[in-house]
Motif scaffolding. Structure first.
Motif, mmCIF file in Angstrom:
data_model
loop_
_atom_site.group_PDB
_atom_site.id
_atom_site.type_symbol
_atom_site.label_atom_id
_atom_site.label_comp_id
_atom_site.label_asym_id
_atom_site.label_seq_id
_atom_site.Cartn_x
_atom_site.Cartn_y
_atom_site.Cartn_z
ATOM 1 N N GLY A 184 12.523 -1.928 -4.378
ATOM 2 C CA GLY A 184 13.795 -1.380 -4.821
ATOM 3 C C GLY A 184 14.876 -1.636 -3.785
ATOM 4 O O GLY A 184 14.629 -2.218 -2.725
ATOM 5 N N VAL A 185 16.085 -1.205 -4.077
ATOM 6 C CA VAL A 185 17.235 -1.405 -3.184
ATOM 7 C C VAL A 185 17.765 -0.052 -2.726
ATOM 8 O O VAL A 185 17.988 0.841 -3.540
ATOM 9 N N LEU A 186 17.911 0.089 -1.434
ATOM 10 C CA LEU A 186 18.611 1.236 -0.858
ATOM 11 C C LEU A 186 19.696 0.662 0.037
ATOM 12 O O LEU A 186 19.425 0.202 1.144
ATOM 13 N N ASN A 217 0.823 -1.201 0.000
ATOM 14 C CA ASN A 217 0.000 0.000 0.000
ATOM 15 C C ASN A 217 0.864 1.261 0.000
ATOM 16 O O ASN A 217 0.386 2.337 0.359
ATOM 17 N N THR A 218 2.131 1.126 -0.387
ATOM 18 C CA THR A 218 3.015 2.278 -0.528
ATOM 19 C C THR A 218 3.555 2.314 -1.953
ATOM 20 O O THR A 218 3.485 1.326 -2.693
ATOM 21 N N ALA A 219 4.113 3.460 -2.339
ATOM 22 C CA ALA A 219 4.575 3.632 -3.721
ATOM 23 C C ALA A 219 5.772 2.741 -4.036
ATOM 24 O O ALA A 219 5.963 2.331 -5.187
ATOM 25 N N ALA A 220 6.590 2.438 -3.031
ATOM 26 C CA ALA A 220 7.749 1.574 -3.223
ATOM 27 C C ALA A 220 8.206 1.057 -1.871
ATOM 28 O O ALA A 220 7.999 1.703 -0.845
ATOM 29 N N THR A 221 8.832 -0.109 -1.886
ATOM 30 C CA THR A 221 9.439 -0.684 -0.690
ATOM 31 C C THR A 221 10.936 -0.819 -0.938
ATOM 32 O O THR A 221 11.340 -1.385 -1.954
ATOM 33 N N GLN A 264 20.120 -6.500 -2.831
ATOM 34 C CA GLN A 264 19.386 -7.075 -3.955
ATOM 35 C C GLN A 264 18.802 -8.431 -3.577
ATOM 36 O O GLN A 264 17.695 -8.789 -3.998
ATOM 37 N N ALA A 265 19.537 -9.194 -2.772
ATOM 38 C CA ALA A 265 19.028 -10.500 -2.339
ATOM 39 C C ALA A 265 17.740 -10.328 -1.536
ATOM 40 O O ALA A 265 16.786 -11.099 -1.703
ATOM 41 N N GLN A 266 17.706 -9.336 -0.646
ATOM 42 C CA GLN A 266 16.495 -9.075 0.130
ATOM 43 C C GLN A 266 15.353 -8.643 -0.784
ATOM 44 O O GLN A 266 14.213 -9.088 -0.632
ATOM 45 N N ALA A 267 15.642 -7.767 -1.750
ATOM 46 C CA ALA A 267 14.624 -7.310 -2.687
ATOM 47 C C ALA A 267 14.059 -8.480 -3.488
ATOM 48 O O ALA A 267 12.839 -8.577 -3.707
ATOM 49 N N ASP A 268 14.923 -9.388 -3.923
ATOM 50 C CA ASP A 268 14.462 -10.555 -4.689
ATOM 51 C C ASP A 268 13.569 -11.444 -3.831
ATOM 52 O O ASP A 268 12.546 -11.962 -4.313
ATOM 53 N N GLU A 269 13.948 -11.638 -2.566
ATOM 54 C CA GLU A 269 13.141 -12.470 -1.673
ATOM 55 C C GLU A 269 11.759 -11.855 -1.461
ATOM 56 O O GLU A 269 10.738 -12.556 -1.494
ATOM 57 N N LEU A 270 11.709 -10.542 -1.248
ATOM 58 C CA LEU A 270 10.421 -9.878 -1.048
ATOM 59 C C LEU A 270 9.551 -10.003 -2.297
ATOM 60 O O LEU A 270 8.347 -10.267 -2.205
ATOM 61 N N THR A 271 10.149 -9.819 -3.462
ATOM 62 C CA THR A 271 9.393 -9.934 -4.714
ATOM 63 C C THR A 271 8.822 -11.339 -4.872
ATOM 64 O O THR A 271 7.669 -11.513 -5.270
ATOM 65 N N GLU A 272 9.624 -12.347 -4.529
ATOM 66 C CA GLU A 272 9.152 -13.737 -4.619
ATOM 67 C C GLU A 272 7.971 -13.994 -3.692
ATOM 68 O O GLU A 272 7.145 -14.872 -3.962
#
Length: 409
Positions: free
Chosen positions: A182-184, A158-162, A167-175
């Motif tokens: 995104g990655v910060l 419910n937010t514009a971006a997380t 990148q590994a964390q971002a991939d896990e969340l997407t899965e």
């Protein structure tokens, strides 16, 4: 990002709100990261409002900080989570009139801020800083473990971006069904943390010679940080060399049990600033046994301090180091491999020396400045999306996500 782009963005974004359950001077990775981001934005001329729980009675914040009552976090009694004071949060945000909001934590306070932003038509970017859904098994909170991912997915979608830290964390969340991930990354101040701060007098107080390896741990002394692996690693190495020392920097519920079991362990308590930098630089091997951290700022601080990092191959260590060259990385969850890696470094001083040199070189290339620019880019994108479409991501999602209602506080 080019300097010209950053300059334009800084001009367009002049007011940002940060909503978080934890903030400096509290000692944890989230608080440190947010304080660094806020300082970087303010140095760029951006006004930043911080909304957070009041941790102490005298903690009233400042002109650009709203502190609200909270309740202790289970397992973290020294910290409080914010309550959903929706009306007060909405009024504070409306008066400050930010162009974008960053919600760093997923508790009731963060939810109230997202709801207020939806009503005020302000773009929200959320941060995935902590694997709270994994903490249930450590604190007998089965509900958190079972429902954690479902709730966090609903919250972040419910937010514009997380933004996740790797990148590994971002991939896990997407899965797991998280959208717009995104990655910060995280930076490190390689002047603040440096081998130059090594303190021979501090090492003498520890009772070690220049050639005696010191094992160092910095962080919360708690079950979710896997501190028992630090103790087991120390025991294995101590059996080979009884002159070796273990120094724990931090506090937490596991500390007293470790003291009773090993009165020879040096428990330094919480350290900050220049003293913390001296503790880092005066160690030799840095043990990072956690299996729950999303990043681990202490790892980059240890790299900058020129330590031989021993970690599982994930999070910050996976992101920035190479096994056997700039750190020792054990397969995720393989505790025997972790112990063997630490034992190997303690027995091979030439290898340890090379790894420490390589670690320092890596840290010198990790700049907070570029990361803050990336952060502003994500906030600018959320701001632009609302301007173009006239709604926040939360309001667009209402057809498929039921936003829970509660009484306004």
């Amino acid at each position: 990002m080019h300097e010209e782009q950053a300059s334009v963005m800084s001009t367009e974004l002049s007011r940002i709100s940060i909503v978080t359950e934890t903030y400096a001077p509290e000692v944890n990775g989230v608080a440190h990261t947010l304080a660094t981001l806020v300082e970087g934005m303010r140095q760029r001329g951006i006004q930043v409002q911080v909304i957070r729980p009041r941790q102490h009675k005298a903690d009233l914040g400042d002109q650009q900080t709203l502190t609200l009552p909270g309740l202790p976090i289970p397992g973290y009694p020294e910290l409080k989570f914010g309550l959903p004071f929706y009306n007060r949060v909405k009024r504070a945000i409306a008066e400050f009139s930010p162009q974008a909001i960053y919600v760093a934590t997923e508790g009731p306070l963060g939810w109230a801020a997202c709801r207020a932003a939806d009503k005020l038509k302000i773009g929200v970017v959320s941060g995935f800083h902590t694997n709270f859904h994994q903490y249930g098994k450590h604190y007998r909170l089965g509900l958190i473990e079972n429902l954690g991912y479902r709730y966090m997915r609903w919250f972040h979608n419910n937010t514009a971006a997380t933004l996740g830290p790797t990148q590994a964390q971002a991939d896990e969340l997407t899965e797991h069904g998280f959208e717009r991930v995104g990655v910060l990354s995280r930076g490190v101040n390689s002047e603040q943390f440096s081998p130059a701060h090594r303190n021979p007098e501090l090492r003498r107080q520890w009772g070690v010679s220049d050639d005696t390896p010191v094992l160092l741990y910095v962080g919360r002394i708690a079950a979710e940080k896997n501190l028992q692996l630090v103790v087991r690693t120390y025991e294995e190495i101590h059996n080979q060399d009884n002159s070796i020392k273990l120094v724990l920097v931090g506090d937490g519920p596991e500390l007293e049990a470790i003291r009773q079991r090993h009165p020879d362990v040096i428990c330094a308590g919480i350290q900050r600033g220049a003293t913390l930098a001296e503790y880092y630089a005066s160690g030799d091997l840095f043990l990072f046994p956690s299996l729950t951290d999303t990043f681990g700022n202490v790892v980059t601080e240890a790299l900058a301090s020129g330590l031989g990092v021993v970690s599982f191959d994930y999070a910050a260590a996976h992101e920035h180091t190479e096994d056997g060259i700039s750190a020792m990385l054990a397969p995720f969850g393989d505790e025997q491999a972790f112990i063997r890696s630490a034992l190997s470094l303690s027995e091979r001083p030439n290898h340890l020396r090379q790894i420490r040199q390589n670690a320092r070189a890596i840290a010198e290339s990790i700049s907070w400045d570029s990361i803050i620019n990336d952060f502003l880019q994500h906030l600018h994108a959320a701001h632009s999306k609302v301007n173009q479409h006239g709604h926040t991501e939360a309001s667009r999602s209402k057809g498929r996500v039921s936003v829970p209602q509660s009484g306004s506080l």
